[in-house]
Scaffold this motif. Sequence first.
Motif, short mmCIF file in Angstrom:
data_model
loop_
_atom_site.label_atom_id
_atom_site.label_comp_id
_atom_site.label_asym_id
_atom_site.label_seq_id
_atom_site.Cartn_x
_atom_site.Cartn_y
_atom_site.Cartn_z
N ILE A 380 6.07 10.81 22.73
CA ILE A 380 6.24 10.07 21.47
C ILE A 380 5.44 8.78 21.56
N LEU A 381 4.52 8.60 20.64
CA LEU A 381 3.75 7.36 20.57
C LEU A 381 4.38 6.44 19.54
N ALA A 382 4.65 5.20 19.93
CA ALA A 382 5.15 4.18 19.00
C ALA A 382 4.03 3.18 18.74
N VAL A 383 3.73 2.96 17.46
CA VAL A 383 2.76 1.95 17.06
C VAL A 383 3.53 0.82 16.38
N PHE A 384 3.34 -0.40 16.87
CA PHE A 384 4.16 -1.53 16.43
C PHE A 384 3.56 -2.25 15.23
N SER A 385 4.44 -2.99 14.55
CA SER A 385 4.05 -3.87 13.44
C SER A 385 3.37 -3.11 12.31
N THR A 386 3.94 -1.98 11.95
CA THR A 386 3.40 -1.17 10.85
C THR A 386 4.29 -1.22 9.61
N GLY A 387 5.19 -2.21 9.56
CA GLY A 387 6.11 -2.28 8.43
C GLY A 387 5.45 -2.63 7.12
N ALA A 388 4.29 -3.29 7.17
CA ALA A 388 3.56 -3.65 5.96
C ALA A 388 2.31 -2.80 5.82
N TYR A 389 2.10 -2.26 4.64
CA TYR A 389 0.87 -1.52 4.29
C TYR A 389 0.69 -0.24 5.08
N GLY A 390 1.74 0.30 5.66
CA GLY A 390 1.69 1.63 6.24
C GLY A 390 2.14 2.62 5.17
N TYR A 391 3.42 2.61 4.89
CA TYR A 391 3.97 3.50 3.86
C TYR A 391 3.33 3.24 2.50
N SER A 392 3.12 1.97 2.14
CA SER A 392 2.64 1.67 0.79
C SER A 392 1.20 2.13 0.56
N MET A 393 0.41 2.30 1.62
CA MET A 393 -0.97 2.77 1.48
C MET A 393 -1.12 4.22 1.94
N SER A 394 -0.03 4.90 2.17
CA SER A 394 -0.10 6.28 2.66
C SER A 394 -0.65 7.20 1.58
N ASN A 395 -1.17 8.34 2.00
CA ASN A 395 -1.89 9.21 1.08
C ASN A 395 -1.79 10.66 1.54
N ASN A 396 -2.28 11.56 0.70
CA ASN A 396 -2.22 12.99 0.99
C ASN A 396 -3.58 13.59 1.32
N TYR A 397 -4.45 12.80 1.93
CA TYR A 397 -5.76 13.34 2.30
C TYR A 397 -5.57 14.58 3.18
N ASN A 398 -6.42 15.57 2.98
CA ASN A 398 -6.29 16.87 3.64
C ASN A 398 -4.99 17.58 3.29
N LYS A 399 -4.37 17.13 2.18
CA LYS A 399 -3.07 17.68 1.74
C LYS A 399 -2.00 17.58 2.83
N ILE A 400 -2.02 16.49 3.54
CA ILE A 400 -0.99 16.23 4.55
C ILE A 400 0.19 15.55 3.88
N PRO A 401 1.40 16.05 4.03
CA PRO A 401 2.57 15.43 3.40
C PRO A 401 2.83 14.03 3.95
N ARG A 402 3.31 13.13 3.10
CA ARG A 402 3.63 11.78 3.53
C ARG A 402 4.86 11.79 4.44
N ALA A 403 4.86 10.82 5.37
CA ALA A 403 5.94 10.73 6.36
C ALA A 403 7.23 10.20 5.74
N ALA A 404 8.31 10.43 6.44
CA ALA A 404 9.61 9.88 6.04
C ALA A 404 9.72 8.43 6.47
N VAL A 405 10.62 7.70 5.81
CA VAL A 405 10.94 6.32 6.17
C VAL A 405 12.43 6.23 6.41
N VAL A 406 12.82 5.66 7.55
CA VAL A 406 14.23 5.43 7.83
C VAL A 406 14.44 3.96 8.17
N SER A 407 15.63 3.47 7.86
CA SER A 407 16.02 2.13 8.29
C SER A 407 17.06 2.27 9.39
N VAL A 408 17.06 1.31 10.29
CA VAL A 408 18.04 1.31 11.38
C VAL A 408 18.71 -0.06 11.45
N MET A 409 20.00 -0.05 11.76
CA MET A 409 20.74 -1.29 11.94
C MET A 409 22.09 -0.97 12.56
#
Length: 432
Positions: A380-409
């Motif tokens: 499992i690779l973790a990439v840090f500090s992706t909370g801004a402009y990751g999900y909001s700029m996500s796209n379906n290039y190559n018809k790849i489905p967008r990832a899920a978003v979960v919150s933790v607390m």
Amino acid sequence: MKLFGSMKVIDNTLHIGGVSSVELVEKYGTPLYVMDEALIRDNCRRYAEAFKIKENNNKVIYAGKAFLTLAMCKIINEEGLNLDVVSGGELYTAYKSGFPMENIYFHGNNKTPEEIEMAINFNIGNFVVDNFYEIDKINELAIKHNKVQKVLLRITPGIEAHTHEYIKTGSIDSKFGFTMLNNKTLSAVKRVIGYSNLELVGLHCHIGSQIFSIEPYLDEVELMLNLIKSIKEETGYTIKELNLGGGFGIYYKEGDEPKKIEDFCSCILEKAKQTSLNLKMDMPTLIIEPGRSMVGNAGITLYTIGSIKNIPNVKKYASINGGMTDNIRPALYQAEYECAIANRVDSYWKEVVSISGKCCESGDILLKDVELPEMYSGDILAVFSTGAYGYSMSNNYNKIPRAAVVSVMDGKSKVMCRRETYEDVISREILD
């Protein structure tokens, strides 16, 4: 590797919000955006306190373009902040979440008539007007709906903020706002105050993004307060609000040295106070619009390592099951991040590897030449500090489905946005 908020390494495994990254992957799959809700809420409260929204009636507006979902709107509302949107889609998201429409600021350099009319029908608080076309169109539609609409004028102050060319928005040569050259700003002010269905409440400016230095903001404060005074002297009209935008930088990689939230806020407030005294004018309500600095460090993205390719004496590649579809910033801005193997954070054996995405593009490289523990397919690779402009700029290039978003607390996780399916991807297509 720098950890933020609730992130911890326990038994050599990355945890966030009290939940193991391995557990999150087993439950939700990858790629997966993970948001630390406690850190987001803490940042909201720090901004609110440091910018004195209660004592001085100042405002902190969350810049929704950084990351906006129904659940995020709910968090921002619960923390007592306002919200800025830049499109009909963002506005509709806020509306469906139950966010108070009077606390909305609608930005954008080319709002369509349909978006403007929707916003007026929703009774939004303020438009941030970018050009003369919008002044006329908002007034026209306000007349149609028999409303008086509050507006701010976006000003291009011409301040160099020492940032990336593509995210520098305050210089004179910009698609955003009214320039201060040739009295364009004053002409815009006069046009707005001449319309009976528009109420000019303030001025807005934004000098760029990912800014580490406080000095540009101090220049911005002085320039804009002088402008407000000159408007008063020329027209007799009092500007009540001054929106100084956002752009406060965050830590992405070694060498980044952002200022603390409290430092940015205190310096801006003190400069505004002193400048107002020097100009012998009442200080307007002050507004800032943080986005990235609210959520950037609160997010990580988890991937699964797939194929691994070693080119002798050249480079080693490890491919993930995501890439520029869920984080396009490296391709757009040459953005850099820190990362870790979430299921084996530390290991004696290290190697230098480049992380490639799965898109059919040679430029789909997420991380170049990073040192990580020797990795295997299935890690499992973790990439840090992706909370801004990751999900909001996500796209379906190559018809790849967008990832899920979960919150933790507090040891619990919940879905903020479900993973797209292939059926979702083709749901709008029609077969004749």
